[in-house]
Scaffold this motif. Structure first.
Motif, mmCIF file in Angstrom:
data_model
loop_
_atom_site.group_PDB
_atom_site.id
_atom_site.type_symbol
_atom_site.label_atom_id
_atom_site.label_comp_id
_atom_site.label_asym_id
_atom_site.label_seq_id
_atom_site.Cartn_x
_atom_site.Cartn_y
_atom_site.Cartn_z
ATOM 1 N N LEU A 47 0.829 -1.201 0.000
ATOM 2 C CA LEU A 47 0.000 0.000 0.000
ATOM 3 C C LEU A 47 0.864 1.253 0.000
ATOM 4 C CD1 LEU A 47 -2.573 -1.125 2.691
ATOM 5 C CD2 LEU A 47 -3.117 -0.649 0.311
ATOM 6 N N GLU A 48 0.431 2.268 -0.733
ATOM 7 C CA GLU A 48 1.135 3.553 -0.782
ATOM 8 C C GLU A 48 0.221 4.632 -0.211
ATOM 9 O OE1 GLU A 48 3.935 4.953 -2.743
ATOM 10 O OE2 GLU A 48 4.773 3.077 -3.510
ATOM 11 N N GLY A 49 0.692 5.363 0.775
ATOM 12 C CA GLY A 49 -0.067 6.488 1.313
ATOM 13 C C GLY A 49 0.698 7.777 1.091
ATOM 14 N N GLU A 50 0.475 8.758 1.967
ATOM 15 C CA GLU A 50 1.194 10.023 1.866
ATOM 16 C C GLU A 50 1.716 10.395 3.248
ATOM 17 O OE1 GLU A 50 0.060 13.582 -0.836
ATOM 18 O OE2 GLU A 50 -0.830 14.002 1.128
ATOM 19 N N GLY A 61 -8.731 14.262 4.739
ATOM 20 C CA GLY A 61 -7.860 14.301 3.563
ATOM 21 C C GLY A 61 -6.549 13.555 3.717
ATOM 22 N N ARG A 62 -6.355 12.866 4.846
ATOM 23 C CA ARG A 62 -5.137 12.052 5.005
ATOM 24 C C ARG A 62 -5.202 10.802 4.122
ATOM 25 N NH1 ARG A 62 -3.112 11.675 11.313
ATOM 26 N NH2 ARG A 62 -2.932 13.923 11.713
ATOM 27 N N HIS A 63 -4.013 10.349 3.695
ATOM 28 C CA HIS A 63 -3.898 9.058 3.001
ATOM 29 C C HIS A 63 -2.990 8.172 3.853
ATOM 30 C CE1 HIS A 63 -5.933 10.876 -0.360
ATOM 31 N NE2 HIS A 63 -5.024 11.841 -0.399
ATOM 32 N N ASP A 64 -3.590 7.573 4.875
ATOM 33 C CA ASP A 64 -2.841 6.808 5.883
ATOM 34 C C ASP A 64 -2.810 5.331 5.480
ATOM 35 O OD1 ASP A 64 -2.120 5.301 8.188
ATOM 36 O OD2 ASP A 64 -2.765 6.940 9.503
ATOM 37 N N ALA A 65 -1.638 4.892 5.020
ATOM 38 C CA ALA A 65 -1.502 3.519 4.510
ATOM 39 C C ALA A 65 -1.728 2.481 5.608
ATOM 40 C CB ALA A 65 -0.128 3.326 3.879
ATOM 41 N N LEU A 66 -1.379 2.825 6.856
ATOM 42 C CA LEU A 66 -1.542 1.876 7.963
ATOM 43 C C LEU A 66 -3.020 1.704 8.333
ATOM 44 C CD1 LEU A 66 -0.048 -0.032 9.863
ATOM 45 C CD2 LEU A 66 0.223 1.873 11.462
ATOM 46 N N CYS A 67 -3.786 2.813 8.263
ATOM 47 C CA CYS A 67 -5.234 2.707 8.525
ATOM 48 C C CYS A 67 -5.900 1.831 7.463
ATOM 49 C CB CYS A 67 -5.878 4.085 8.552
ATOM 50 S SG CYS A 67 -5.558 4.971 10.083
ATOM 51 N N ALA A 68 -5.480 1.997 6.208
ATOM 52 C CA ALA A 68 -6.009 1.165 5.116
ATOM 53 C C ALA A 68 -5.682 -0.309 5.389
ATOM 54 C CB ALA A 68 -5.427 1.610 3.780
ATOM 55 N N PHE A 133 -10.247 -5.335 -0.427
ATOM 56 C CA PHE A 133 -8.975 -4.601 -0.406
ATOM 57 C C PHE A 133 -9.011 -3.430 -1.382
ATOM 58 C CE2 PHE A 133 -5.989 -8.350 1.001
ATOM 59 C CZ PHE A 133 -6.634 -8.381 2.219
ATOM 60 N N GLN A 134 -9.478 -3.719 -2.604
ATOM 61 C CA GLN A 134 -9.486 -2.691 -3.651
ATOM 62 C C GLN A 134 -10.424 -1.535 -3.285
ATOM 63 O OE1 GLN A 134 -10.186 -5.605 -6.661
ATOM 64 N NE2 GLN A 134 -8.049 -5.657 -7.318
ATOM 65 N N GLN A 135 -11.539 -1.894 -2.670
ATOM 66 C CA GLN A 135 -12.530 -0.898 -2.236
ATOM 67 C C GLN A 135 -11.955 0.002 -1.125
ATOM 68 O OE1 GLN A 135 -16.172 -2.831 -1.170
ATOM 69 N NE2 GLN A 135 -17.367 -0.957 -1.175
ATOM 70 N N ILE A 136 -11.318 -0.632 -0.134
ATOM 71 C CA ILE A 136 -10.715 0.115 0.985
ATOM 72 C C ILE A 136 -9.597 1.032 0.467
ATOM 73 C CG2 ILE A 136 -9.348 -0.106 3.112
ATOM 74 C CD1 ILE A 136 -10.947 -2.835 3.529
ATOM 75 N N ALA A 137 -8.768 0.505 -0.425
ATOM 76 C CA ALA A 137 -7.658 1.281 -1.004
ATOM 77 C C ALA A 137 -8.192 2.530 -1.697
ATOM 78 C CB ALA A 137 -6.875 0.412 -1.987
ATOM 79 N N GLN A 138 -9.295 2.355 -2.422
ATOM 80 C CA GLN A 138 -9.904 3.476 -3.141
ATOM 81 C C GLN A 138 -10.472 4.516 -2.155
ATOM 82 O OE1 GLN A 138 -12.761 2.082 -5.995
ATOM 83 N NE2 GLN A 138 -12.685 3.953 -7.196
ATOM 84 N N GLN A 139 -11.202 4.030 -1.143
ATOM 85 C CA GLN A 139 -11.804 4.926 -0.141
ATOM 86 C C GLN A 139 -10.730 5.731 0.606
ATOM 87 O OE1 GLN A 139 -13.986 2.056 2.136
ATOM 88 N NE2 GLN A 139 -15.841 2.207 0.900
ATOM 89 N N ARG A 140 -9.600 5.094 0.906
ATOM 90 C CA ARG A 140 -8.531 5.734 1.683
ATOM 91 C C ARG A 140 -7.559 6.525 0.800
ATOM 92 N NH1 ARG A 140 -8.504 5.941 7.388
ATOM 93 N NH2 ARG A 140 -9.842 4.272 8.138
ATOM 94 N N GLY A 141 -7.730 6.403 -0.511
ATOM 95 C CA GLY A 141 -6.802 7.075 -1.431
ATOM 96 C C GLY A 141 -5.391 6.546 -1.319
#
Length: 237
Positions: A47-50, A61-68, A133-141
Motif C-alpha cells: 500500500l502507498e499512502g502520503e 484528507g489524510r492518506h494513511d496507509a496503515l489505517c487502510a 482490499f481494492q474498495q478500501i484502497a480506493q476509499q482511503r486514497g
C-alpha cells in the motif's frame, strides 16, 4: 501429478509429527491420522499512502496507509466466518514505513495466508477479500499492489496407509482420530512420488512453533509404537 505407486522406488512413506493444533488434546485422543494436508495460498499486499507530520496535518484528507492496512487485516480475520468455515485466514507479517510515531505511514506491506481442504473455497475467499482490499484502497486514497505469491493445492494421502495407521492404533489400544493437517510437511512432497501418510500425537495446549511447544512422553511413545507397527505392516506386504 502423482506418479503411480508401482513406478516409485519407495513402497511407503510415513511421517511422525506433533499435531501442532489443539484437536487431539481437546478430544482426549492419542493418535491422529490426517487424510492429507490443506491447500496453502500466500499473498503479498503493498500500500502507498502520503507521509506528513502528524500535528499540522488535519485528519480530513489524510492518506494513511496503515489505517487502510488495518481495515484490510480485519477483513482477512472475518473471511472464514463469511465463507461458513472450513477455512483459516491470517495476516502474520507487516512492515510499516517510515515507522515513526509522529509521521503518517506512507508505505505498508503485509502478508495473507489462506488455507483450506477445499481449493476452490480458498480461491473464492481470496476473490472476495481482494475486492474488499481494492474498495478500501480506493476509499482511503492509498494505491494498492497485490502479488499472488504462492499456491499449493490440498494434498490427499494414500487411503490404504491412513487406514493402516488407524487400524494399528486400534490394535495397540490407542484412541485415534481421522483428521486433516493444517500445516505443510515433508510428507506433502513425498506424497508426489510415493504412497504417503502421517501420524500425529497431541500438542499440549495446541501450541507449536513457540518456545512452550511440548508433548507428553507417553504420547511420544504411543506415536512411536504406531509408527513401528505401521512400517512393519507395510514391509510385510
Amino acid at each position: 501429478g502423482k506418479i503411480p505407486a508401482k513406478k516409485s522406488p519407495i513402497h511407503a512413506y510415513y511421517e511422525y509429527h506433533i499435531e501442532q493444533g489443539p484437536l487431539l488434546e481437546k478430544q482426549g485422543i492419542t493418535i491422529g491420522a490426517p487424510k492429507g494436508i490443506v491447500c496453502l495460498h500466500w499473498y503479498d499486499i503493498y500500500l502507498e499512502g502520503e507521509a506528513n507530520q502528524v500535528g499540522p496535518t488535519p485528519m480530513e484528507g489524510r492518506h494513511d496507509a496503515l489505517c487502510a492496512a488495518a481495515e484490510m487485516i480485519l477483513k482477512v480475520n472475518e473471511l472464514p466466518e463469511r465463507m461458513n468455515g472450513n477455512l483459516v485466514a491470517t495476516v502474520g507479517e507487516i512492515q510499516n514505513e517510515p515507522n515513526s510515531r509522529n509521521i503518517i505511514p506512507d508505505k505498508v506491506h503485509f502478508t495473507v495466508d489462506i488455507r483450506s481442504w477445499d481449493d476452490n473455497l480458498a480461491i473464492k475467499a481470496w476473490d472476495l477479500v481482494k475486492k474488499d482490499f481494492q474498495q478500501i484502497a480506493q476509499q482511503r486514497g492509498c494505491p494498492i499492489r497485490i502479488e499472488e505469491t504462492w499456491r499449493v493445492e490440498h494434498s490427499p494421502f494414500d487411503k490404504k496407509l491412513v487406514q493402516n495407521i488407524l487400524d494399528t492404533a486400534d490394535n495397540l489400544g490407542y484412541s485415534s482420530l481421522h483428521m486433516v493437517s493444517g500445516a505443510g510437511h515433508d510428507a506433502s512432497y513425498m506424497n508426489q512420488i510415493a504412497p504417503t501418510a502421517m501420524i500425529f500425537v497431541p500438542s499440549i495446549g495446541g501450541r507449536s512453533h513457540v518456545e512452550v511447544e511440548n508433548t507428553k512422553w507417553e504420547d511420544c511413545e504411543a506415536g512411536t509404537n504406531v509408527l513401528l507397527h505401521s512400517i512393519l505392516n507395510s514391509a510385510q506386504e
